[in-house]
Design a protein around this motif. Structure first.
Motif, short mmCIF file in Angstrom:
data_model
loop_
_atom_site.label_atom_id
_atom_site.label_comp_id
_atom_site.label_asym_id
_atom_site.label_seq_id
_atom_site.Cartn_x
_atom_site.Cartn_y
_atom_site.Cartn_z
N GLY A 1 26.72 -109.89 -26.41
CA GLY A 1 26.60 -111.13 -27.40
C GLY A 1 26.08 -110.55 -28.44
O GLY A 1 25.94 -111.02 -29.51
N ASN A 2 25.63 -109.61 -28.77
CA ASN A 2 25.21 -109.29 -29.67
C ASN A 2 25.89 -107.48 -30.65
O ASN A 2 25.89 -107.51 -31.61
N THR A 3 26.42 -106.97 -30.19
CA THR A 3 26.23 -105.65 -31.06
C THR A 3 28.01 -105.95 -31.19
O THR A 3 28.65 -106.38 -30.04
N PHE A 4 28.51 -105.26 -32.25
CA PHE A 4 29.63 -106.02 -32.43
C PHE A 4 30.41 -104.70 -33.15
O PHE A 4 29.61 -104.03 -34.36
N TYR A 5 31.96 -104.52 -33.17
CA TYR A 5 32.38 -103.52 -33.90
C TYR A 5 33.21 -103.62 -34.47
O TYR A 5 34.15 -104.96 -34.01
N TYR B 1 36.74 -96.95 -41.56
CA TYR B 1 35.79 -96.89 -40.82
C TYR B 1 35.33 -97.82 -39.88
O TYR B 1 35.87 -98.84 -39.90
N LEU B 2 35.21 -97.28 -39.08
CA LEU B 2 34.75 -97.90 -37.62
C LEU B 2 33.01 -98.04 -37.40
O LEU B 2 32.43 -97.88 -37.77
N ILE B 3 32.63 -99.22 -37.39
CA ILE B 3 31.47 -99.82 -38.03
C ILE B 3 30.44 -100.65 -36.60
O ILE B 3 31.26 -101.49 -36.40
N LYS B 4 29.49 -99.86 -36.46
CA LYS B 4 29.10 -100.87 -34.98
C LYS B 4 27.73 -101.32 -35.61
O LYS B 4 27.09 -101.13 -36.83
N ALA B 5 28.25 -102.67 -35.52
CA ALA B 5 27.03 -103.62 -36.03
C ALA B 5 25.60 -104.22 -35.26
O ALA B 5 25.88 -104.26 -33.93
N ASP B 6 24.98 -104.57 -35.64
CA ASP B 6 23.56 -105.36 -34.81
C ASP B 6 23.41 -107.16 -35.24
O ASP B 6 23.40 -107.12 -36.33
N GLU C 1 26.36 -99.65 -38.76
CA GLU C 1 26.67 -98.76 -39.45
C GLU C 1 27.55 -97.59 -39.44
O GLU C 1 28.85 -97.99 -38.68
N ALA C 2 28.38 -97.01 -40.47
CA ALA C 2 30.19 -96.46 -39.85
C ALA C 2 29.97 -95.32 -38.30
O ALA C 2 28.70 -94.20 -39.20
#
Length: 330
Positions: free
Chosen positions: A202-206, A216-221, A228-229
């Protein structure tokens, strides 16, 4: 400061599909349903149920419909709720629908409980494009097409946002999300985001970010609010239930997109055995199977299923926006 979209052509294709997709729900249509329908049903979220938007001609065109996930060929049950986009997880659903006669277009974003009763509503600028619910059911998110932005040379852009049920917090747009590319803070006037998918925590998202002609695929908090890409040429990501893979739209040399899967640990990219044009955000039916809508030769849209190594199967004719009703089947 206003920003410039880097992928005008791609958005034009997406927008055309989105507008046709929404407008098609507004025609009066024939008085008799073109496919077997059990109308007037009371629908509720259930992980054994596959929900979708009914596109078959008739009085129930555009309404939310449901079939057993293990027997999708049965007559579709249709309720009274009309949605242009729908998604569900853990007893929470989101329904996006174009507000009638709104100009410029406005979207009604409805948050629904397990009985598909409205618990929150927002009116947002734009046309429905993507909708998702975090696996824990506590955050709904969306992507809308918008018009009139001075940075959009084509006249169109997107807005991607969240609603946090626990905090009752609305984030209308993630455009201010700080991003690292190559380990450095990225700044550009044309950054644009769309297509969010959450992890089980429930916190990490793309999500997808576009800038200067690249995606870009972004991994986010979510809590720290930064991203971050981690890969390129990724659009409309969808995280597998086990969190190991991202399914997405991969642009090919023709400028179209096909279905692709990225292994997050090895960064290996594979293509499931379906090379037809994909213009949507895929849905994981389980860790090995994907659901997605495809445009048919006759102009209709149907829901298909494909395994990572198994041939595609037609699941539901005249349907789009698939979502398992509150979870995924094991």
């Amino acid at each position: 400061m206003k920003k410039v979209i880097g992928l005008i052509a791609g958005f034009a294709v997406l927008l055309g599909g989105a507008v046709a997709y929404v407008v098609s729900a507004r025609h009066s249509g024939p008085a008799v349903n073109a496919v077997p329908v059990t109308a007037g049903q009371t629908l509720a979220l259930d992980p054994s149920t596959l929900f979708f938007r009914n596109l078959a001609d008739g009085p129930d065109h555009g309404k939310l419909a449901a079939v057993p996930a293990k027997d999708p060929g049965t007559a579709r049950r249709v309720g009274d709720l009309s949605c242009d986009r729908f998604a569900a997880a853990r007893g929470t659903a989101i329904c996006l629908r174009l507000k009638p006669e709104s100009l410029p277009p406005l979207t009604e974003m409805l948050v629904l409980d397990a009985n598909l009763k409205e618990i929150h509503r927002e009116t947002l600028p734009g046309t429905p494009s993507r909708a998702r619910v975090s696996p824990n059911g506590r955050i709904v998110n969306w992507t809308l097409f918008v018009s009139g932005d001075s940075y959009a040379a084509s006249g169109f852009s997107t807005r991607t946002g969240f609603y946090n049920l626990d905090k009752q917090r609305l984030t209308k747009s993630v455009e201010t999300l700080p991003i690292l590319v190559g380990g450095k803070r990225y700044f550009a006037s044309d950054v644009n985001f769309w297509g969010i998918t959450f992890a089980a925590d429930g916190n990490t998202f793309y999500l997808t970010m576009s800038s200067k002609g690249k995606t870009y695929l972004i991994k986010a908090d979510y809590a720290k609010y930064w991203g971050e890409a981690i890969a390129s040429n990724v659009e409309c990501p969808s995280l597998s239930p086990d969190g190991r893979r991202i399914a997405y739209k991969q642009k090919v040399v023709t400028g179209k997109w096909r279905l692709a899967v990225l292994d997050l640990a090895t960064r290996k990219i594979t293509n499931p055995p379906d090379d037809r044009l994909l213009d949507d955000q895929p849905v994981w039916r389980d860790n090995d199977t994907l659901l997605y809508p495809l445009r048919a030769a006759d102009g209709s849209t149907d829901i298909w299923s494909v395994g990572l190594t198994k041939a595609p199967t037609l699941l539901i004719r005249h349907a789009t926006s698939p979502s398992l009703g509150g979870g995924r089947l094991s």
